[in-house]
Design an enzyme around this catalytic site. Structure first.
Site, PDB file in Angstrom:
ATOM      1  N   ASN A   1       5.668  16.975  21.719  1.00 42.67           N
ATOM      2  CA  ASN A   1       5.861  17.156  20.281  1.00 42.67           C
ATOM      3  C   ASN A   1       6.677  18.416  19.991  1.00 42.67           C
ATOM      4  O   ASN A   1       7.508  18.443  19.069  1.00 42.67           O
ATOM      5  CB  ASN A   1       4.508  17.232  19.576  1.00 42.67           C
ATOM      6  CG  ASN A   1       3.809  15.887  19.530  1.00 42.67           C
ATOM      7  OD1 ASN A   1       4.430  14.842  19.743  1.00 42.67           O
ATOM      8  ND2 ASN A   1       2.516  15.908  19.266  1.00 42.67           N
TER       9      ASN A   1
ATOM     10  N   ALA B   1       2.033  -6.205   9.513  1.00 45.53           N
ATOM     11  CA  ALA B   1       1.120  -5.617   8.536  1.00 45.53           C
ATOM     12  C   ALA B   1      -0.048  -4.917   9.222  1.00 45.53           C
ATOM     13  O   ALA B   1      -0.813  -5.546   9.956  1.00 45.53           O
ATOM     14  CB  ALA B   1       0.614  -6.694   7.585  1.00 45.53           C
TER      15      ALA B   1
ATOM     16  N   ASN C   1       7.730   4.955  17.297  1.00 46.36           N
ATOM     17  CA  ASN C   1       8.999   4.647  16.633  1.00 46.36           C
ATOM     18  C   ASN C   1       9.452   5.804  15.748  1.00 46.36           C
ATOM     19  O   ASN C   1       8.631   6.564  15.219  1.00 46.36           O
ATOM     20  CB  ASN C   1       8.846   3.416  15.751  1.00 46.36           C
ATOM     21  CG  ASN C   1       8.974   2.100  16.490  1.00 46.36           C
ATOM     22  OD1 ASN C   1       9.631   1.174  16.036  1.00 46.36           O
ATOM     23  ND2 ASN C   1       8.328   1.991  17.636  1.00 46.36           N
TER      24      ASN C   1
ATOM     25  N   THR D   1       0.859  -1.176   0.000  1.00 41.85           N
ATOM     26  CA  THR D   1       0.000   0.000   0.000  1.00 41.85           C
ATOM     27  C   THR D   1       0.903   1.237   0.000  1.00 41.85           C
ATOM     28  O   THR D   1       2.127   1.129  -0.140  1.00 41.85           O
ATOM     29  CB  THR D   1      -0.920   0.005   1.235  1.00 41.85           C
ATOM     30  OG1 THR D   1      -0.105  -0.032   2.421  1.00 41.85           O
ATOM     31  CG2 THR D   1      -1.846  -1.198   1.221  1.00 41.85           C
TER      32      THR D   1
ATOM     33  N   THR E   1      -7.841  -4.293   7.470  1.00 39.29           N
ATOM     34  CA  THR E   1      -6.471  -4.795   7.601  1.00 39.29           C
ATOM     35  C   THR E   1      -6.166  -5.235   9.027  1.00 39.29           C
ATOM     36  O   THR E   1      -5.704  -6.355   9.259  1.00 39.29           O
ATOM     37  CB  THR E   1      -5.471  -3.719   7.158  1.00 39.29           C
ATOM     38  OG1 THR E   1      -5.688  -3.418   5.774  1.00 39.29           O
ATOM     39  CG2 THR E   1      -4.036  -4.211   7.337  1.00 39.29           C
TER      40      THR E   1
ATOM     41  N   THR F   1       0.720  -1.580  19.529  1.00 36.60           N
ATOM     42  CA  THR F   1       1.039  -0.196  19.882  1.00 36.60           C
ATOM     43  C   THR F   1       0.601   0.147  21.298  1.00 36.60           C
ATOM     44  O   THR F   1      -0.330  -0.467  21.837  1.00 36.60           O
ATOM     45  CB  THR F   1       0.327   0.769  18.898  1.00 36.60           C
ATOM     46  OG1 THR F   1       0.465   2.116  19.349  1.00 36.60           O
ATOM     47  CG2 THR F   1      -1.166   0.469  18.821  1.00 36.60           C
ATOM     48  N   ASP F   2       1.240   1.143  21.888  1.00 39.69           N
ATOM     49  CA  ASP F   2       0.823   1.618  23.204  1.00 39.69           C
ATOM     50  C   ASP F   2      -0.485   2.400  23.145  1.00 39.69           C
ATOM     51  O   ASP F   2      -1.120   2.653  24.176  1.00 39.69           O
ATOM     52  CB  ASP F   2       1.918   2.467  23.855  1.00 39.69           C
ATOM     53  CG  ASP F   2       2.308   3.707  23.059  1.00 39.69           C
ATOM     54  OD1 ASP F   2       1.774   3.908  21.947  1.00 39.69           O
ATOM     55  OD2 ASP F   2       3.167   4.469  23.536  1.00 39.69           O
ATOM     56  N   GLU F   3      -0.921   2.774  21.946  1.00 43.04           N
ATOM     57  CA  GLU F   3      -2.143   3.579  21.829  1.00 43.04           C
ATOM     58  C   GLU F   3      -3.397   2.817  22.253  1.00 43.04           C
ATOM     59  O   GLU F   3      -4.436   3.427  22.514  1.00 43.04           O
ATOM     60  CB  GLU F   3      -2.290   4.115  20.404  1.00 43.04           C
ATOM     61  CG  GLU F   3      -1.165   5.060  20.015  1.00 43.04           C
ATOM     62  CD  GLU F   3      -1.460   5.856  18.763  1.00 43.04           C
ATOM     63  OE1 GLU F   3      -2.625   6.222  18.551  1.00 43.04           O
ATOM     64  OE2 GLU F   3      -0.521   6.113  18.001  1.00 43.04           O
TER      65      GLU F   3
ATOM     66  N   ASP G   1      -5.989  21.187  16.346  1.00 38.11           N
ATOM     67  CA  ASP G   1      -5.709  19.852  16.867  1.00 38.11           C
ATOM     68  C   ASP G   1      -6.570  18.813  16.158  1.00 38.11           C
ATOM     69  O   ASP G   1      -7.665  19.114  15.668  1.00 38.11           O
ATOM     70  CB  ASP G   1      -5.981  19.802  18.369  1.00 38.11           C
ATOM     71  CG  ASP G   1      -5.096  18.795  19.095  1.00 38.11           C
ATOM     72  OD1 ASP G   1      -4.398  18.016  18.416  1.00 38.11           O
ATOM     73  OD2 ASP G   1      -5.112  18.790  20.342  1.00 38.11           O
TER      74      ASP G   1
ATOM     75  N   SER H   1      -8.842  -0.478  16.379  1.00 40.09           N
ATOM     76  CA  SER H   1      -8.597  -1.629  15.497  1.00 40.09           C
ATOM     77  C   SER H   1      -7.413  -2.450  15.986  1.00 40.09           C
ATOM     78  O   SER H   1      -7.425  -3.691  15.900  1.00 40.09           O
ATOM     79  CB  SER H   1      -8.389  -1.161  14.057  1.00 40.09           C
ATOM     80  OG  SER H   1      -7.156  -0.467  13.896  1.00 40.09           O
ATOM     81  N   LYS H   2      -6.392  -1.791  16.510  1.00 36.37           N
ATOM     82  CA  LYS H   2      -5.253  -2.535  17.060  1.00 36.37           C
ATOM     83  C   LYS H   2      -5.624  -3.244  18.357  1.00 36.37           C
ATOM     84  O   LYS H   2      -5.174  -4.362  18.625  1.00 36.37           O
ATOM     85  CB  LYS H   2      -4.061  -1.594  17.278  1.00 36.37           C
ATOM     86  CG  LYS H   2      -3.411  -1.099  16.004  1.00 36.37           C
ATOM     87  CD  LYS H   2      -2.830  -2.222  15.147  1.00 36.37           C
ATOM     88  CE  LYS H   2      -1.596  -2.840  15.760  1.00 36.37           C
ATOM     89  NZ  LYS H   2      -0.980  -3.861  14.860  1.00 36.37           N
TER      90      LYS H   2
ATOM     91  N   SER I   1      -1.579   2.213  10.059  1.00 31.29           N
ATOM     92  CA  SER I   1      -0.988   2.644  11.330  1.00 31.29           C
ATOM     93  C   SER I   1      -1.041   4.137  11.623  1.00 31.29           C
ATOM     94  O   SER I   1      -0.445   4.571  12.601  1.00 31.29           O
ATOM     95  CB  SER I   1       0.477   2.193  11.388  1.00 31.29           C
ATOM     96  OG  SER I   1       1.242   2.858  10.399  1.00 31.29           O
TER      97      SER I   1
ATOM     98  N   TYR J   1      -7.940   3.937  14.712  1.00 30.86           N
ATOM     99  CA  TYR J   1      -6.697   3.171  14.609  1.00 30.86           C
ATOM    100  C   TYR J   1      -6.438   2.349  15.862  1.00 30.86           C
ATOM    101  O   TYR J   1      -6.248   1.130  15.804  1.00 30.86           O
ATOM    102  CB  TYR J   1      -5.511   4.098  14.342  1.00 30.86           C
ATOM    103  CG  TYR J   1      -4.180   3.456  14.652  1.00 30.86           C
ATOM    104  CD1 TYR J   1      -3.779   2.293  13.993  1.00 30.86           C
ATOM    105  CD2 TYR J   1      -3.326   3.981  15.627  1.00 30.86           C
ATOM    106  CE1 TYR J   1      -2.565   1.677  14.290  1.00 30.86           C
ATOM    107  CE2 TYR J   1      -2.119   3.377  15.921  1.00 30.86           C
ATOM    108  CZ  TYR J   1      -1.746   2.228  15.249  1.00 30.86           C
ATOM    109  OH  TYR J   1      -0.558   1.612  15.554  1.00 30.86           O
TER     110      TYR J   1
END
Length: 353
Positions: free
Chosen positions: A257, A80, A188, A34, A98, A132-134, A289, A161-162, A83, A158
């Site tokens: 950030n 995969a 990362n 993709t 996905t 992920t930590d999210e 934001d 889904s994770k 993200s 996102y």
């Protein structure tokens, strides 16, 4: 032999390069290619028989089953995924397809493959799911860092889904006995990251003298993990992790950030003394934001340190300098990646902020 899904993406391609350098055993790389998948990330492996690339989708159960029967990998390392939070807000359906459906189909094929193994092959097989930590949600400024027992509280399509894929992996271990491992990592950064993410976006825009967009007040906090450290941690979990367990992987580098962007700008000021955009921090622009923007993530990586002896080697200061230098040295790669698809996404995401 191991099977890697999403091995042409940012973390996946770094993992394959790291794996072949450190372990040397062959890799089957299944990737749909993709927008964020790029075989140029693996150009150094052209002609290397240890890297077998297969263009395909993890939702294609027939293809996955064929690869498992042909190559009989001792492990599946599952990168995969869609993200990017902003893309999930604009179009969540791809993330369900996905991250949820794809992981389900992959687990089904892995279970069938594993159940057909015998003896040491069956005992040694592993399914390692990279997450992920999210999934843990957002922390307050004084809250303890996420641990492996933190309750899930995803706040974006996102991360939801994770979280769903994490739960499926857990269920396949507890219901069917599939020997699974799950890793939840912090943000990362490093070589080959698609320039929609903060650090490469800032580098690319700064070099071009374009505005450096920062969401909100720029004080959202993330724990930053150099991708090379992450790859080493995954190898440690695959080699020595306990079946059915989860391991949090963090860089021990909490930064806002705004701190990250200012650090990148300072390094660019030093490395590009003739740039007409110096000081590059003058390009910083605060934009509206994003929806549901989590305020703080932080990882407690104590478990992987205690059990597996892993700790990050890079500080943020050393890792970010390596990263900025890599992008400056590989602008041809950046130009190739910054295709029409990427420019269209930047326009859609930032034009009204």
């Amino acid at each position: 032999m191991i099977l890697v899904t999403g091995g042409a993406g940012f973390i996946g391609s770094n993992f394959i390069l790291d794996w072949l350098a450190a372990e040397g055993t062959p890799v089957v790389n299944l990737d749909k290619l993709t927008y964020a998948g790029n075989l140029n990330n693996l150009a150094s492996l052209d002609g290397d028989a240890r890297h077998i690339f297969v263009h395909g989708d993890i939702n294609d159960r027939a293809l996955v089953g064929l690869l498992l029967s042909q190559h009989k990998p001792r492990a599946i390392v599952h990168f995969a995924a869609e993200s990017h939070v902003d893309r999930s807000i604009q179009g969540p359906e791809d993330f369900i397809r996905t991250n949820v459906n794809g992981t389900f189909h992959l687990l089904e094929q892995a279970r069938a493959h594993w159940q057909g193994l015998e003896g040491a092959d069956k005992a040694g097989f592993r399914f390692l799911h990279v997450s992920t930590d999210e999934v843990y949600g957002s922390l307050g400024p004084n809250d303890p860092a996420f641990s492996e027992t933190t309750a899930y509280a995803p706040n974006s399509p996102y991360s939801a889904s994770k979280a769903a894929s994490d739960h499926l992996v857990r269920a396949y271990h507890h219901t069917y006995g599939l020997p699974t491992l799950t890793t939840n990592c912090s943000n990362n950064y490093g070589p080959y990251q698609f320039p929609e993410k903060l650090i490469p976006l800032i580098i690319l825009n700064a070099v071009r003298g374009k505005p450096l967009p920062i969401y909100g007040d720029g004080l959202n906090v993330r724990d930053w993990l150099y991708v090379g450290d992450h790859c080493e941690a995954i190898r440690a979990v695959l080699a020595r992790g306990r079946s059915g367990e989860t391991y949090n992987i963090g860089g021990c580098n909490e930064k806002t950030n705004l701190e990250v962007v200012n650090t990148v700008c300072a390094i660019l000021d030093e490395l590009l003394p003739d740039s007409p955009s110096r000081p590059h921090a003058s390009l910083i622009t605060f934009v509206k934001d994003r929806l549901g923007h989590d305020r703080r993530y932080a990882i407690d990586a104590g478990k992987i340190g205690r059990e597996l002896g892993w700790r990050p080697k890079e500080s943020f200061e050393t890792g970010i300098r390596k990263t900025v230098q890599w992008y400056l040295d590989h602008m041809a790669w950046v130009e190739q990646v910054a295709s029409g698809e990427y420019r269209n996404w930047v326009e859609a995401n930032y034009s009204e902020r």
